[in-house]
Design a protein around this motif. Structure first.
Motif, PDB file in Angstrom:
ATOM      1  N   GLU A 149       0.732  -0.947   0.395  1.00 23.91           N
ATOM      2  CA  GLU A 149      -0.124  -0.288   0.003  1.00 23.91           C
ATOM      3  C   GLU A 149       1.007   0.768   0.140  1.00 23.91           C
ATOM      4  O   GLU A 149       2.329   1.066   0.780  1.00 23.91           O
ATOM      5  CB  GLU A 149      -1.377  -0.076   1.421  1.00 23.91           C
ATOM      6  CG  GLU A 149      -2.081  -1.062   0.873  1.00 23.91           C
ATOM      7  CD  GLU A 149      -3.084  -1.001  -0.087  1.00 23.91           C
ATOM      8  OE1 GLU A 149      -3.691   0.250  -0.539  1.00 23.91           O
ATOM      9  OE2 GLU A 149      -3.421  -1.733  -1.085  1.00 23.91           O
TER      10      GLU A 149
ATOM     11  N   THR B 182       0.150   5.027   0.660  1.00 25.07           N
ATOM     12  CA  THR B 182      -0.438   6.101   1.220  1.00 25.07           C
ATOM     13  C   THR B 182      -0.315   7.661   0.719  1.00 25.07           C
ATOM     14  O   THR B 182       1.038   7.924   1.516  1.00 25.07           O
ATOM     15  CB  THR B 182      -0.423   5.703   3.137  1.00 25.07           C
ATOM     16  OG1 THR B 182      -1.458   4.549   3.655  1.00 25.07           O
ATOM     17  CG2 THR B 182      -1.152   7.233   2.883  1.00 25.07           C
TER      18      THR B 182
ATOM     19  N   LYS C  52      -2.043  11.960   1.553  1.00 23.86           N
ATOM     20  CA  LYS C  52      -2.830  12.641   2.406  1.00 23.86           C
ATOM     21  C   LYS C  52      -2.277  14.104   1.223  1.00 23.86           C
ATOM     22  O   LYS C  52      -1.764  14.477   0.592  1.00 23.86           O
ATOM     23  CB  LYS C  52      -2.300  13.083   3.238  1.00 23.86           C
ATOM     24  CG  LYS C  52      -1.872  11.650   4.769  1.00 23.86           C
ATOM     25  CD  LYS C  52      -1.463  12.093   5.956  1.00 23.86           C
ATOM     26  CE  LYS C  52      -1.989  11.302   6.481  1.00 23.86           C
ATOM     27  NZ  LYS C  52      -1.212  11.065   8.036  1.00 23.86           N
TER      28      LYS C  52
ATOM     29  N   HIS D 198      -7.432   9.923   3.686  1.00 26.01           N
ATOM     30  CA  HIS D 198      -6.145   9.530   2.769  1.00 26.01           C
ATOM     31  C   HIS D 198      -6.751   8.426   1.944  1.00 26.01           C
ATOM     32  O   HIS D 198      -7.302   8.460   1.591  1.00 26.01           O
ATOM     33  CB  HIS D 198      -4.640   9.276   3.883  1.00 26.01           C
ATOM     34  CG  HIS D 198      -5.092   7.449   4.449  1.00 26.01           C
ATOM     35  ND1 HIS D 198      -5.705   7.966   5.825  1.00 26.01           N
ATOM     36  CD2 HIS D 198      -5.582   6.745   3.964  1.00 26.01           C
ATOM     37  CE1 HIS D 198      -5.520   6.474   6.255  1.00 26.01           C
ATOM     38  NE2 HIS D 198      -6.060   5.453   4.932  1.00 26.01           N
TER      39      HIS D 198
ATOM     40  N   ASP E  98      -5.424   5.764  -0.275  1.00 28.54           N
ATOM     41  CA  ASP E  98      -4.893   4.748  -0.791  1.00 28.54           C
ATOM     42  C   ASP E  98      -4.697   4.018  -2.005  1.00 28.54           C
ATOM     43  O   ASP E  98      -5.498   4.062  -3.165  1.00 28.54           O
ATOM     44  CB  ASP E  98      -5.556   3.268  -0.241  1.00 28.54           C
ATOM     45  CG  ASP E  98      -5.878   3.365   1.796  1.00 28.54           C
ATOM     46  OD1 ASP E  98      -4.182   4.123   1.861  1.00 28.54           O
ATOM     47  OD2 ASP E  98      -6.029   3.169   2.380  1.00 28.54           O
TER      48      ASP E  98
END
Length: 302
Positions: free
Chosen positions: A159, A161, A163, A254, A256
């Motif tokens: 993954e 992430t 923001k 967020h 993903d």
């Protein structure tokens, strides 16, 4: 089916068919290759006329791929990729590894931990879409890149992430309902661009794309200048804290994304691929401190 003039099969047509096989969707195939859906349909038409049968069958909203044809298409494309690397393998001693621009800063920091393996590698940094093309053309031995939403993931997947970062004055921007939130996104035909747009759609965020960039440093400059917000990796706020002093997480939650490691098993050992993958994965999944200033009222919860 007998035809007076038989069309030849180009590798572009075979690659379009391969994309349909992998995504089981004309729309997904178009997004993966960065071309229009009518272009995908055109390639499928050429394939059907050349082989005298169809590749897919529609059952309701589902697409079923004919396995015997898909297997032959994959074999032909694999042969093309192998032929392209014949001369390349004789003259190149170092292995070429492609890294997405959004992950490259992590590699620069930690490449020394690869030990002797580092001396056998040379790096190519580009956006995920370009890396995909280079790998398919045999220009890279391995690649670590973002995956399309509907793309079948390789064995080595993690993954990633991001923001929604921007200058703090953008926290008040949504008070004006008549305007969309200014954002900088990757191209809609790229994996990260597609993922970010899908996130905004699901959260019913009204936005206005003021720029499309696939280079992380350009996105960072636009964010720090106060022009717009953009989905940036969580590691950016740690490594560029000084330049981000006036920035905050504008949208809560967020994005993903998925990242995958692809490698040519004929030149690249599984051990070497795992070493690079685990290095990048450990950095991507590293815990970072919370970002101050988010405002939950801007979006609807999932």
């Amino acid at each position: 089916m007998n035809v007076n003039k038989q069309e030849g099969l180009s590798f572009a047509t075979l690659r379009a068919a391969e994309a349909v096989i992998e995504t089981k969707s004309l729309t997904g195939a178009a997004m993966k290759l960065g071309i229009s859906q009518p272009a995908i349909s055109m390639h499928l038409g050429r394939l059907e006329r050349a082989i005298g049968t169809s590749l897919i069958k529609k059952v309701g909203n589902k697409i079923i791929v004919k396995e015997e044809i898909s297997r032959l298409i994959r074999q032909m494309l694999d042969l093309e990729r192998r032929l392209k690397t014949v001369g390349y393998e004789k003259n190149i001693s170092k292995l070429k590894v492609g890294i997405c621009t959004y992950c490259a800063p992590l590699l620069v920091e930690r490449a020394g931990s690869l030990g002797k393996l580092k001396d056998t590698l040379t790096w190519r940094i580009a956006d995920s879409r370009r890396l995909e093309e280079m790998y398919e053309q045999g220009e890279l031995d391995a690649v670590f890149r973002a995956l399309y939403p509907s793309e079948i993931a390789p064995d080595l997947t993690t993954e990633f992430t991001l923001k929604w970062m921007g200058e703090k004055h953008l926290l008040d921007f949504m008070k004006h309902d008549s305007q969309g939130l200014p954002v900088v996104l990757a191209s809609p035909n790229s994996p990260l661009g597609a993922v970010a747009r899908e996130w905004l759609r699901r959260h019913e965020v009204t936005y206005d794309v003021v720029g499309e960039v696939d280079d992380i440093m350009t996105a960072i400059r636009l964010v720090s200048s106060g022009l717009a917000l953009s989905p940036l990796p969580v590691h950016v706020q740690d490594n560029l804290a000084e330049g981000f002093s006036n920035c905050a997480q504008i949208l809560p939650g967020h994005v993903d994304a998925r990242y995958g490691m692809f490698f040519d098993e004929r030149r690249f050992s599984l051990r070497a691929a795992l070493d690079i993958f685990e290095l990048l994965k450990s950095e991507l999944t590293r815990t970072v401190r919370p970002v101050e200033g988010s405002r939950p009222a801007l979006v609807h919860p999932i």
